[in-house]
Enzyme design. Structure first.
Site, short mmCIF file in Angstrom:
data_model
loop_
_atom_site.label_atom_id
_atom_site.label_comp_id
_atom_site.label_asym_id
_atom_site.label_seq_id
_atom_site.Cartn_x
_atom_site.Cartn_y
_atom_site.Cartn_z
N LEU A 65 0.82 -1.21 0.00
CA LEU A 65 0.00 0.00 0.00
C LEU A 65 0.86 1.26 0.00
O LEU A 65 2.05 1.22 0.31
CB LEU A 65 -0.92 -0.03 1.22
CG LEU A 65 -1.85 -1.26 1.29
CD1 LEU A 65 -2.53 -1.35 2.65
CD2 LEU A 65 -2.87 -1.23 0.17
N PRO A 66 0.27 2.42 -0.35
CA PRO A 66 1.08 3.63 -0.54
C PRO A 66 1.73 4.21 0.70
O PRO A 66 2.85 4.73 0.63
CB PRO A 66 0.06 4.63 -1.13
CG PRO A 66 -1.03 3.80 -1.70
CD PRO A 66 -1.12 2.60 -0.81
N THR A 94 6.21 0.35 2.19
CA THR A 94 7.27 1.12 2.85
C THR A 94 6.60 2.22 3.66
O THR A 94 6.01 3.14 3.09
CB THR A 94 8.24 1.72 1.83
OG1 THR A 94 8.89 0.67 1.12
CG2 THR A 94 9.29 2.57 2.53
N LYS A 169 14.87 -0.51 5.52
CA LYS A 169 14.50 0.05 4.22
C LYS A 169 14.77 1.56 4.16
O LYS A 169 15.36 2.05 3.20
CB LYS A 169 13.02 -0.23 3.94
CG LYS A 169 12.46 0.44 2.68
CD LYS A 169 13.09 -0.07 1.40
CE LYS A 169 12.58 0.65 0.17
NZ LYS A 169 11.21 0.26 -0.19
N LYS A 244 9.45 10.40 -0.69
CA LYS A 244 8.66 9.78 0.38
C LYS A 244 9.57 9.02 1.34
O LYS A 244 9.46 9.16 2.57
CB LYS A 244 7.63 8.82 -0.22
CG LYS A 244 6.93 7.95 0.80
CD LYS A 244 6.31 6.72 0.17
CE LYS A 244 5.92 5.69 1.23
NZ LYS A 244 5.43 4.43 0.65
#
Length: 291
Positions: A65-66, A94, A169, A244
């Site tokens: 998902l975003p 992420t 990450k 992001k």
């Protein structure tokens, strides 16, 4: 046959779901996009009518998902209330570390195992089944998930407890964003000092300045292996996504009082780059700011 609910069929999720089908998993797919669902059906996925239906029928639930707010909402309001006892939950989005931890805690309260398992490698690796998974959660859940993750990736690393996958990450991508800018600076300086770009590549890629940003993802057209630079920076890893991830890294650094001056500068540069209309271009297009 193991049934996997796959929620989120964007550029990354669609390739991951395809590889599950190729590896003989029964994939129940759901996305809000009709086009994404049509593509998943063509690849061999079974289309669910809702997130709740997919989760209720699955042995494993995977989400891609975003952002953190989407992950928190879908688990809190749809998935956790729908899954069966013993269902394994894997979030490959992420997101920020704190949200990953809090959602895992909600799952544990319901007696469910959950992993945060963000990926590295981009769209090509998602399609090719060669992703790297950085996994946070307990060892038993990691062992249980290893098979399904291996169907989508070539490197599966247990980073530690809940949130450790997300921590790995965002630290990795902060490093990537900063080294890409440094790589672009170096090419720009070399050319202005009279060095041929290919000659500089041949030297630096075999010297102490070697980086992944240079040898695998060179930002100069016609130099090194095929990269988005050879396609006018179309495709690849969008600058908006790098921004992001850098934002998540800055959020994490603030929370633990870590000093990340190069990360902060990289975040500012990518913010300006996106504001200048380059959000959809590959992140290596940051070289154009140095022209």
């Amino acid at each position: 046959m193991t049934t996997v609910a796959f929620i989120g069929l964007g550029n990354m999720g669609s390739g991951m779901a395809d590889n599950l089908v190729k590896n003989d998993y029964n994939v129940l797919a759901f996305d809000l996009s009709e086009a994404a669902l049509a593509k998943a059906k063509e690849a061999g996925c079974t289309i669910a009518q809702s997130t709740e239906q997919a989760a209720a029928e699955a042995d494993i639930v995977i989400t891609m998902l975003p952002a953190g707010k989407h992950v928190k909402d879908i688990y809190s309001n749809q998935i956790l209330a729908s899954v069966r006892e013993g269902t394994l939950l894997i979030d490959c989005s992420t997101i920020d570390v704190e949200t990953a931890k809090s959602v895992s805690e909600l799952a544990e309260k319901k007696g469910l195992k959950m992993l945060d398992a963000p990926v590295s490698g981009g769209v090509a690796a998602a399609a090719g089944g060669t992703l790297t998974f950085m996994v946070g959660g307990d060892a038993d859940a990691f062992d249980k998930a290893h098979g399904v993750l291996s169907a989508m990736g070539k490197k599966i690393v247990h980073a530690g407890g809940h949130g450790a996958g997300q921590a790995a990450k965002i630290c990795n991508n902060m490093l990537l964003g900063a080294t890409m800018i440094a790589t672009c600076e170096s090419f720009q300086l070399a050319q202005k000092l009279g060095l041929d770009a290919q000659v500089f590549f041949d030297i630096a890629s075999n010297a102490s300045g070697q980086t992944w940003s240079m040898t695998t993802y060179c930002p100069v057209k016609g130099v090194g292996p095929q990269s988005p630079a050879d396609n006018d920076f179309a495709g690849g890893f969008a600058s908006a996504l790098m921004l992001k991830d850098l934002g998540l890294a800055m959020q994490g650094a603030k929370g633990v009082n870590a000093q990340v001056p190069m990360g902060e500068l990289a975040a500012k540069w990518f913010e300006m780059h996106c504001e200048e209309g380059n959000a959809g271009m590959d992140f290596s297009s940051i070289i154009n700011r140095l022209a």
